[in-house]
Design a protein around this motif. Structure first.
Motif, PDB file in Angstrom:
ATOM      1  N   PRO A  57       0.787  -1.165  -0.158  1.00 29.03           N
ATOM      2  CA  PRO A  57       0.163   0.037  -0.058  1.00 29.03           C
ATOM      3  C   PRO A  57       0.790   1.189  -0.052  1.00 29.03           C
ATOM      4  O   PRO A  57       0.285   2.205  -0.620  1.00 29.03           O
ATOM      5  CB  PRO A  57      -0.774  -0.029   1.279  1.00 29.03           C
ATOM      6  CG  PRO A  57      -0.781  -1.513   1.394  1.00 29.03           C
ATOM      7  CD  PRO A  57       0.305  -2.030   1.152  1.00 29.03           C
ATOM      8  N   THR A  58       1.943   1.095   0.794  1.00 27.66           N
ATOM      9  CA  THR A  58       2.882   2.453   0.714  1.00 27.66           C
ATOM     10  C   THR A  58       3.507   2.528  -0.819  1.00 27.66           C
ATOM     11  O   THR A  58       3.696   3.898  -1.056  1.00 27.66           O
ATOM     12  CB  THR A  58       4.208   2.080   1.232  1.00 27.66           C
ATOM     13  OG1 THR A  58       4.634   1.051   1.395  1.00 27.66           O
ATOM     14  CG2 THR A  58       3.772   2.397   2.872  1.00 27.66           C
ATOM     15  N   VAL A  59       3.518   1.743  -1.636  1.00 31.58           N
ATOM     16  CA  VAL A  59       3.966   2.209  -2.856  1.00 31.58           C
ATOM     17  C   VAL A  59       2.885   2.606  -3.731  1.00 31.58           C
ATOM     18  O   VAL A  59       3.060   3.689  -4.489  1.00 31.58           O
ATOM     19  CB  VAL A  59       4.396   0.784  -3.871  1.00 31.58           C
ATOM     20  CG1 VAL A  59       4.619   0.930  -5.329  1.00 31.58           C
ATOM     21  CG2 VAL A  59       5.643   0.180  -3.096  1.00 31.58           C
ATOM     22  N   VAL A  60       1.618   2.275  -3.599  1.00 29.82           N
ATOM     23  CA  VAL A  60       0.445   3.052  -4.324  1.00 29.82           C
ATOM     24  C   VAL A  60       0.345   4.140  -3.551  1.00 29.82           C
ATOM     25  O   VAL A  60       0.103   5.136  -4.602  1.00 29.82           O
ATOM     26  CB  VAL A  60      -0.913   1.932  -3.907  1.00 29.82           C
ATOM     27  CG1 VAL A  60      -2.131   2.796  -4.374  1.00 29.82           C
ATOM     28  CG2 VAL A  60      -0.949   0.638  -4.382  1.00 29.82           C
ATOM     29  N   GLY A  61       0.415   4.363  -2.377  1.00 25.33           N
ATOM     30  CA  GLY A  61       0.385   5.784  -1.709  1.00 25.33           C
ATOM     31  C   GLY A  61       1.454   6.819  -2.201  1.00 25.33           C
ATOM     32  O   GLY A  61       1.170   7.796  -2.586  1.00 25.33           O
ATOM     33  N   PHE A  62       2.560   6.143  -2.654  1.00 22.53           N
ATOM     34  CA  PHE A  62       3.644   6.925  -3.364  1.00 22.53           C
ATOM     35  C   PHE A  62       3.509   7.438  -4.618  1.00 22.53           C
ATOM     36  O   PHE A  62       3.355   8.608  -4.794  1.00 22.53           O
ATOM     37  CB  PHE A  62       5.051   6.099  -3.099  1.00 22.53           C
ATOM     38  CG  PHE A  62       6.146   6.746  -3.783  1.00 22.53           C
ATOM     39  CD1 PHE A  62       6.886   7.587  -2.610  1.00 22.53           C
ATOM     40  CD2 PHE A  62       6.682   6.694  -4.933  1.00 22.53           C
ATOM     41  CE1 PHE A  62       7.817   8.358  -3.199  1.00 22.53           C
ATOM     42  CE2 PHE A  62       7.633   7.356  -5.196  1.00 22.53           C
ATOM     43  CZ  PHE A  62       8.429   8.112  -4.333  1.00 22.53           C
ATOM     44  N   ALA A  63       2.773   6.397  -5.292  1.00 22.05           N
ATOM     45  CA  ALA A  63       2.611   6.822  -6.857  1.00 22.05           C
ATOM     46  C   ALA A  63       1.307   7.917  -6.648  1.00 22.05           C
ATOM     47  O   ALA A  63       1.592   8.574  -7.430  1.00 22.05           O
ATOM     48  CB  ALA A  63       1.942   5.402  -7.303  1.00 22.05           C
ATOM     49  N   LEU A  64       0.512   7.804  -5.790  1.00 19.34           N
ATOM     50  CA  LEU A  64      -0.522   8.590  -5.639  1.00 19.34           C
ATOM     51  C   LEU A  64      -0.011   9.902  -5.364  1.00 19.34           C
ATOM     52  O   LEU A  64      -0.566  10.965  -5.983  1.00 19.34           O
ATOM     53  CB  LEU A  64      -1.907   8.143  -4.861  1.00 19.34           C
ATOM     54  CG  LEU A  64      -2.653   6.986  -5.415  1.00 19.34           C
ATOM     55  CD1 LEU A  64      -3.651   6.394  -4.350  1.00 19.34           C
ATOM     56  CD2 LEU A  64      -3.219   7.361  -6.587  1.00 19.34           C
ATOM     57  N   LEU A  65       0.884   9.988  -4.467  1.00 23.09           N
ATOM     58  CA  LEU A  65       1.294  11.500  -3.985  1.00 23.09           C
ATOM     59  C   LEU A  65       2.364  12.107  -5.209  1.00 23.09           C
ATOM     60  O   LEU A  65       2.089  13.393  -5.480  1.00 23.09           O
ATOM     61  CB  LEU A  65       2.642  11.119  -2.942  1.00 23.09           C
ATOM     62  CG  LEU A  65       2.017  11.489  -1.692  1.00 23.09           C
ATOM     63  CD1 LEU A  65       3.296  11.175  -0.581  1.00 23.09           C
ATOM     64  CD2 LEU A  65       1.589  12.866  -1.193  1.00 23.09           C
ATOM     65  N   ILE A  66       2.794  11.435  -5.920  1.00 30.38           N
ATOM     66  CA  ILE A  66       3.496  11.827  -7.136  1.00 30.38           C
ATOM     67  C   ILE A  66       2.439  12.327  -8.248  1.00 30.38           C
ATOM     68  O   ILE A  66       2.752  13.574  -8.672  1.00 30.38           O
ATOM     69  CB  ILE A  66       4.188  10.783  -7.774  1.00 30.38           C
ATOM     70  CG1 ILE A  66       5.330  10.068  -7.164  1.00 30.38           C
ATOM     71  CG2 ILE A  66       4.967  11.083  -9.196  1.00 30.38           C
ATOM     72  CD1 ILE A  66       6.655  11.074  -6.739  1.00 30.38           C
ATOM     73  N   LEU A  67       1.393  11.512  -8.199  1.00 24.24           N
ATOM     74  CA  LEU A  67       0.460  12.193  -9.365  1.00 24.24           C
ATOM     75  C   LEU A  67      -0.421  13.302  -8.781  1.00 24.24           C
ATOM     76  O   LEU A  67      -0.584  14.425  -9.314  1.00 24.24           O
ATOM     77  CB  LEU A  67      -0.433  10.983  -9.651  1.00 24.24           C
ATOM     78  CG  LEU A  67      -0.185  10.053 -10.585  1.00 24.24           C
ATOM     79  CD1 LEU A  67      -0.999   8.946 -10.513  1.00 24.24           C
ATOM     80  CD2 LEU A  67       0.468  10.591 -11.870  1.00 24.24           C
ATOM     81  N   PHE A  68      -0.907  13.084  -7.427  1.00 21.18           N
ATOM     82  CA  PHE A  68      -1.750  14.212  -6.789  1.00 21.18           C
ATOM     83  C   PHE A  68      -0.989  15.247  -5.897  1.00 21.18           C
ATOM     84  O   PHE A  68      -1.929  16.102  -5.512  1.00 21.18           O
ATOM     85  CB  PHE A  68      -2.959  13.367  -6.118  1.00 21.18           C
ATOM     86  CG  PHE A  68      -3.854  12.590  -7.030  1.00 21.18           C
ATOM     87  CD1 PHE A  68      -4.703  13.252  -7.777  1.00 21.18           C
ATOM     88  CD2 PHE A  68      -3.637  11.353  -7.440  1.00 21.18           C
ATOM     89  CE1 PHE A  68      -5.518  12.743  -8.762  1.00 21.18           C
ATOM     90  CE2 PHE A  68      -4.375  10.719  -8.195  1.00 21.18           C
ATOM     91  CZ  PHE A  68      -5.252  11.504  -8.956  1.00 21.18           C
ATOM     92  N   GLY A  69       0.068  15.009  -5.645  1.00 24.09           N
ATOM     93  CA  GLY A  69       0.771  16.101  -4.881  1.00 24.09           C
ATOM     94  C   GLY A  69       0.838  17.539  -5.310  1.00 24.09           C
ATOM     95  O   GLY A  69       0.532  17.802  -6.572  1.00 24.09           O
TER      96      GLY A  69
END
Lengths: 231, 212
Positions: A57-69
């Motif tokens: 889940p941390t990887v998914v969260g990381f990817a989402l941060l990259i996209l939505f940050g």
């Protein structure tokens, strides 16, 4: 236990419900689009759909941060054009839920559409039905048990989402504290009573949804088959 | 009149047939895997030939890959093997599914059709609640209720017991007399082929090897 704030329950239900609606529509759409079709790259696309299921889940969260940050591709654009920020809001929790529950919905829907009797859809076509009508009158109702299973699993997954949500939405009491968050931070703060309460609530919710689904699908399996009517 | 002249590459052989059908009962007879169902599917538009043309009374169904009429626009009635009745709809809903007009005249035609087939008492039932012979009649009614210009029947009687089968054969002949459109019936039962067919095409490995 008198001063318990129930907002985590409401927030969890809201996040899971909205994400389930989005996931249901997109999951059904893509599953139907790809059903019984063989084209170059299908396996790759389907693997990408399934990825959130196997990644930490941390990887998914990381990817989402990259996209939505704030400086992310989508995040930057949303901020500039709509003045909307995703990170550290409940919308972030919804997006995290969508991403982790989509594979469950897609998989259930794809299996449901693939197992339909192709001749029934063809029969509808020879009777003059448009593809749209074939979908709503034949494919959708007959795939419904499988679609409902996907829907319920997605909802349950959304309720339980923790890792990616923590990375994207953070823990802001009253704003992004879903039940799983509340449990984690209650334990951190040594509030075992509060944590226990939320554990009981989420176990009860999860258990009743799954039990209901199992009961419902068993009853529905029998609906259109000969054996059980004549018994 | 239906004119069929098509070629299609199949996994074990090439299908290549050339025939016409008037308002008669044409039987396609041959062992399983001889291409009978493929021919029906190309006429219905559920499958595309590789080359050739299909025409019904001047209307072009297929003329090379680029000119292919959609299934929905062909107005072809199909009786599927095992009937393919919609399991979640009542017999009445099944029959009305393809009705193009709901005016009095057409409703009368459909009512009459159901009377001839003796299935009015089944309208509220679901497919899994009725017998094989009744399903066959319900599927026939559903196909004819769209007022098709041709009827294709894929092994229509193979799932029935002998007694029901004989009754249904007579019924098919009667219905054809009433409807006066081309019927194409696929079967691998020679006795049935001879009883039903005005003409029989014998198929083997994708070719017409004899005609009777």
């Amino acid at each position: 236990m008198t001063d318990i704030d129930f907002s985590p329950l409401l927030l969890s239900l809201k996040v899971a419900a909205i994400s389930t609606v989005v996931v249901f529509i997109t999951g059904v759409f893509f599953a139907r689009l790809f059903a019984r079709k063989h084209f170059f790259g299908k396996t790759v696309i389907e693997s990408a759909f399934m990825l959130p299921l196997v990644l930490p889940p941390t990887v998914v969260g990381f990817a989402l941060l990259i996209l939505f940050g704030k400086h992310g591709w989508i995040g930057k654009w949303l901020l500039e054009w709509f003045d909307v920020q995703i990170v550290f809001t409940w919308i972030g929790a919804v997006i995290a839920s969508i991403v982790v529950s989509f594979p469950l919905m897609y998989q259930s829907a794809a299996a449901a559409f693939d197992s339909l009797d192709n001749r029934l859809e063809n029969a509808a076509r020879t009777l003059g039905a448009s593809e749209w009508r074939v979908f709503w009158t034949v494919a959708f109702p007959l795939a419904w048990p499988g679609l409902l299973a996907g829907l319920v699993l997605s909802f349950a997954r959304g309720l339980g989402e923790f890792g990616a949500t923590l990375m994207l939405a953070g823990y802001i009491p009253g704003k992004t504290d879903t039940i799983p968050m509340a449990i984690y931070f209650a334990v951190e703060a040594g509030q075992m009573e509060k944590a226990t309460l939320w554990v009981v609530v989420i176990v009860a919710l999860g258990f009743s949804t799954i039990t209901w689904l199992n009961w419902w699908s068993r009853r529905n399996m029998r609906r259109f088959t000969d054996q059980n009517r004549n018994r | 009149m239906l004119e069929v002249s098509i070629e299609k590459r199949l996994s074990h052989y090439d299908l290549k047939v050339d025939f016409t059908v008037d308002d008669e009962i044409l039987v396609l007879f041959g062992p399983s895997g001889s291409g009978k169902t493929t021919i029906l599917n190309t006429i219905a538009g559920l499958m595309q030939p590789d080359e050739g043309s299909i025409k019904l009374g001047g209307k072009s169904f297929f003329q090379g890959k680029k000119e292919s009429l959609a299934v929905q626009a062909r107005n072809v009635g199909v009786l599927f093997q095992d009937y393919a009745l919609f399991p979640h709809m009542t017999i009445g809903q099944n029959i009305r599914y393809g009705m193009k007009r709901k005016d009095e005249e057409h409703t009368f035609v459909v009512d009459q059709l159901m009377q001839v087939l003796g299935i009015q008492h089944l309208l509220a039932k679901y497919p899994h609640q009725i017998s094989g012979g009744e399903k066959q009649r319900a599927a026939l009614a559903r196909a004819l209720a769209t007022e098709p210009s041709i009827l294709l029947l894929d092994e229509p009687l193979s799932a029935l017991d002998k007694q029901t089968r004989i009754e249904c054969q007579d019924e098919l002949i009667r219905l054809h007399d009433m409807w006066k459109i081309p019927f194409i019936i696929v079967t691998h039962d020679l006795e049935e082929a001879e009883k039903l067919g005005d003409r029989i095409l014998f198929l083997d490995r994708g070719n017409i090897i004899d005609e009777k």
